[in-house]
Design a protein around this motif. Structure first.
Motif, short mmCIF file in Angstrom:
data_model
loop_
_atom_site.label_atom_id
_atom_site.label_comp_id
_atom_site.label_asym_id
_atom_site.label_seq_id
_atom_site.Cartn_x
_atom_site.Cartn_y
_atom_site.Cartn_z
N ASN A 1 11.31 10.15 3.22
CA ASN A 1 12.45 11.07 3.31
C ASN A 1 13.70 10.56 2.59
O ASN A 1 14.81 10.98 2.92
CB ASN A 1 12.78 11.39 4.78
CG ASN A 1 11.61 11.99 5.52
OD1 ASN A 1 10.92 12.87 4.99
ND2 ASN A 1 11.35 11.51 6.72
N THR A 2 13.52 9.67 1.62
CA THR A 2 14.63 9.25 0.77
C THR A 2 14.21 9.41 -0.69
O THR A 2 13.03 9.53 -1.00
CB THR A 2 15.04 7.79 1.01
OG1 THR A 2 14.01 6.92 0.49
CG2 THR A 2 15.24 7.52 2.48
N THR A 3 15.19 9.40 -1.58
CA THR A 3 14.89 9.55 -3.01
C THR A 3 14.86 8.21 -3.73
O THR A 3 14.63 8.16 -4.93
CB THR A 3 15.94 10.46 -3.69
OG1 THR A 3 17.25 9.88 -3.50
CG2 THR A 3 15.90 11.86 -3.11
N HIS A 4 15.10 7.11 -3.01
CA HIS A 4 15.15 5.79 -3.64
C HIS A 4 13.99 4.90 -3.20
O HIS A 4 14.04 3.69 -3.37
CB HIS A 4 16.48 5.11 -3.31
CG HIS A 4 17.68 5.88 -3.75
ND1 HIS A 4 17.99 6.08 -5.08
CD2 HIS A 4 18.62 6.54 -3.03
CE1 HIS A 4 19.09 6.82 -5.16
NE2 HIS A 4 19.50 7.12 -3.94
N ALA A 5 12.96 5.50 -2.67
CA ALA A 5 11.81 4.73 -2.18
C ALA A 5 10.92 4.29 -3.34
O ALA A 5 11.00 4.80 -4.46
CB ALA A 5 11.01 5.57 -1.19
N LEU A 6 10.06 3.34 -3.04
CA LEU A 6 9.01 2.92 -3.96
C LEU A 6 7.71 3.59 -3.53
O LEU A 6 7.42 3.70 -2.33
CB LEU A 6 8.85 1.40 -3.94
CG LEU A 6 10.09 0.61 -4.30
CD1 LEU A 6 9.82 -0.89 -4.15
CD2 LEU A 6 10.55 0.93 -5.70
N ALA B 1 5.06 15.98 -5.82
CA ALA B 1 5.56 14.71 -6.34
C ALA B 1 6.14 14.87 -7.75
O ALA B 1 5.52 15.51 -8.60
CB ALA B 1 4.45 13.68 -6.35
N TYR B 2 7.30 14.29 -7.96
CA TYR B 2 7.91 14.28 -9.29
C TYR B 2 8.16 12.86 -9.81
O TYR B 2 8.52 12.67 -10.97
CB TYR B 2 9.22 15.07 -9.31
CG TYR B 2 10.37 14.43 -8.57
CD1 TYR B 2 11.23 13.53 -9.20
CD2 TYR B 2 10.61 14.73 -7.23
CE1 TYR B 2 12.28 12.94 -8.52
CE2 TYR B 2 11.66 14.15 -6.54
CZ TYR B 2 12.50 13.26 -7.19
OH TYR B 2 13.53 12.67 -6.50
N LYS B 3 7.95 11.85 -8.96
CA LYS B 3 8.24 10.48 -9.36
C LYS B 3 7.18 9.53 -8.82
O LYS B 3 6.82 9.59 -7.64
CB LYS B 3 9.62 10.06 -8.85
CG LYS B 3 10.06 8.65 -9.23
CD LYS B 3 11.45 8.37 -8.69
CE LYS B 3 11.96 6.99 -9.05
NZ LYS B 3 13.31 6.74 -8.50
N ILE B 4 6.68 8.66 -9.70
CA ILE B 4 5.77 7.58 -9.32
C ILE B 4 6.47 6.26 -9.62
O ILE B 4 6.84 6.00 -10.76
CB ILE B 4 4.44 7.64 -10.11
CG1 ILE B 4 3.73 8.97 -9.88
CG2 ILE B 4 3.54 6.47 -9.73
CD1 ILE B 4 2.49 9.13 -10.76
N THR B 5 6.67 5.44 -8.59
CA THR B 5 7.28 4.13 -8.78
C THR B 5 6.35 3.08 -8.19
O THR B 5 6.37 2.82 -6.98
CB THR B 5 8.66 4.06 -8.09
OG1 THR B 5 9.48 5.12 -8.58
CG2 THR B 5 9.34 2.74 -8.41
N CYS C 1 4.02 12.86 0.23
CA CYS C 1 5.46 12.63 0.17
C CYS C 1 5.91 11.50 1.08
O CYS C 1 7.04 11.02 0.98
CB CYS C 1 6.21 13.91 0.52
SG CYS C 1 5.85 15.29 -0.60
N MET C 2 5.01 11.09 1.97
CA MET C 2 5.29 9.95 2.86
C MET C 2 4.57 8.70 2.38
O MET C 2 4.64 7.66 3.04
CB MET C 2 4.83 10.29 4.28
CG MET C 2 5.43 11.56 4.84
SD MET C 2 7.18 11.40 5.23
CE MET C 2 7.07 10.55 6.80
N GLN D 1 0.81 -1.22 0.00
CA GLN D 1 0.00 0.00 0.00
C GLN D 1 0.85 1.27 0.00
O GLN D 1 0.34 2.35 -0.35
CB GLN D 1 -0.91 0.01 1.23
CG GLN D 1 -1.84 -1.18 1.32
CD GLN D 1 -2.91 -1.19 0.25
OE1 GLN D 1 -3.65 -0.23 0.11
NE2 GLN D 1 -2.98 -2.27 -0.51
N TYR D 2 2.10 1.17 0.42
CA TYR D 2 3.00 2.33 0.46
C TYR D 2 2.41 3.54 1.19
O TYR D 2 2.64 4.69 0.79
CB TYR D 2 3.43 2.75 -0.96
CG TYR D 2 4.24 1.70 -1.67
CD1 TYR D 2 5.38 1.16 -1.10
CD2 TYR D 2 3.86 1.26 -2.94
CE1 TYR D 2 6.12 0.19 -1.76
CE2 TYR D 2 4.60 0.28 -3.61
CZ TYR D 2 5.73 -0.24 -3.01
OH TYR D 2 6.46 -1.19 -3.67
N ASN D 3 1.61 3.29 2.20
CA ASN D 3 0.99 4.36 3.01
C ASN D 3 -0.04 5.20 2.26
O ASN D 3 -0.47 6.24 2.76
CB ASN D 3 2.06 5.31 3.60
CG ASN D 3 2.96 4.64 4.61
OD1 ASN D 3 2.52 3.81 5.40
ND2 ASN D 3 4.25 4.97 4.56
#
Length: 204
Positions: free
Chosen positions: A74-79, A89-93, A67-68, A56-58
């Motif tokens: 608080n990292t740039t390598h999260a999913l 938001a600038y990235k959807i993974t 952003c959480m 669910q990634y919160n």
């Protein structure tokens, strides 16, 4: 759609009105862009059957900023979702996460998006033409889904797109991306052009 609780849009509005604790603070502070993105990501969640995601990634956590909504806040390598310093938001993974349903057209209003990874899911329907409004988009991967239809001609406006993956879907119209490869910086396409191009590394 907003008044219909059975649609992703209606469900998103209902969640924000009835369960979301943070949105009222955003409204009070006049943070309109963050309110809109919160709504759009709620629509994405419901449109792709978020309740059956593997992680669910919160998402839809009523006390957390979008952003959480990820695997490692608080990292740039999260999913999940990654934001910039302005909490936009600038990235959807969301690859390999059992997304089903469809990509909602509202995604085209997330104007700060640079990177979208939705590969290896079970998404159906077509690619929204509104994605052509994402002029900052650099990477778009929807490989290995069940998408159909034609790549929208609006994608010609994606002048910053340099990587795109569409293979293992029932998508046609790769000539749109081939035109991008000629005009701009698109250097890698996963798919087959409807006509030949001379360079830019088209990859099947």
């Amino acid at each position: 759609d907003l008044a219909n609780d059975s649609t992703p849009q209606g469900k998103a509005i209902s969640w924000m009105e009835e369960s979301d604790n943070l949105v009222w603070r955003l409204i009070k502070d006049g943070l309109h862009e963050r309110i809109i993105q919160r709504y759009i990501f709620a629509v994405l969640y419901y449109s792709t059957k978020g309740e059956t995601w593997l992680d669910q990634y919160n998402f839809l956590c009523p006390n957390l900023d979008v952003c959480m909504w990820n695997s490692r806040p608080n990292t740039t390598h999260a999913l999940g979702l990654i934001c910039n310093a302005e909490k936009v938001a600038y990235k959807i993974t969301l690859g390999r996460n059992n997304l089903t349903g469809t990509i909602p057209p509202e995604i085209g209003y997330l104007k700060r998006l640079n990177l979208v990874y939705l590969q290896f899911n079970n998404i159906t329907g077509t690619l929204p033409s509104s994605i052509g409004n994402l002029h900052r988009l650099q990477v778009l991967y929807v490989t290995m889904n069940q998408l159909s239809g034609t790549i929208p001609t609006s994608f010609v406006a994606l002048e910053n797109l340099y990587m795109a993956g569409f293979v293992h879907n029932n998508i046609t119209g790769y000539n749109v991306l081939c035109e991008l490869a000629k005009k701009y910086s698109l250097s890698r396409i996963q798919g087959t052009c409807d006509h030949n191009i001379e360079s830019n590394g088209v990859a099947d």
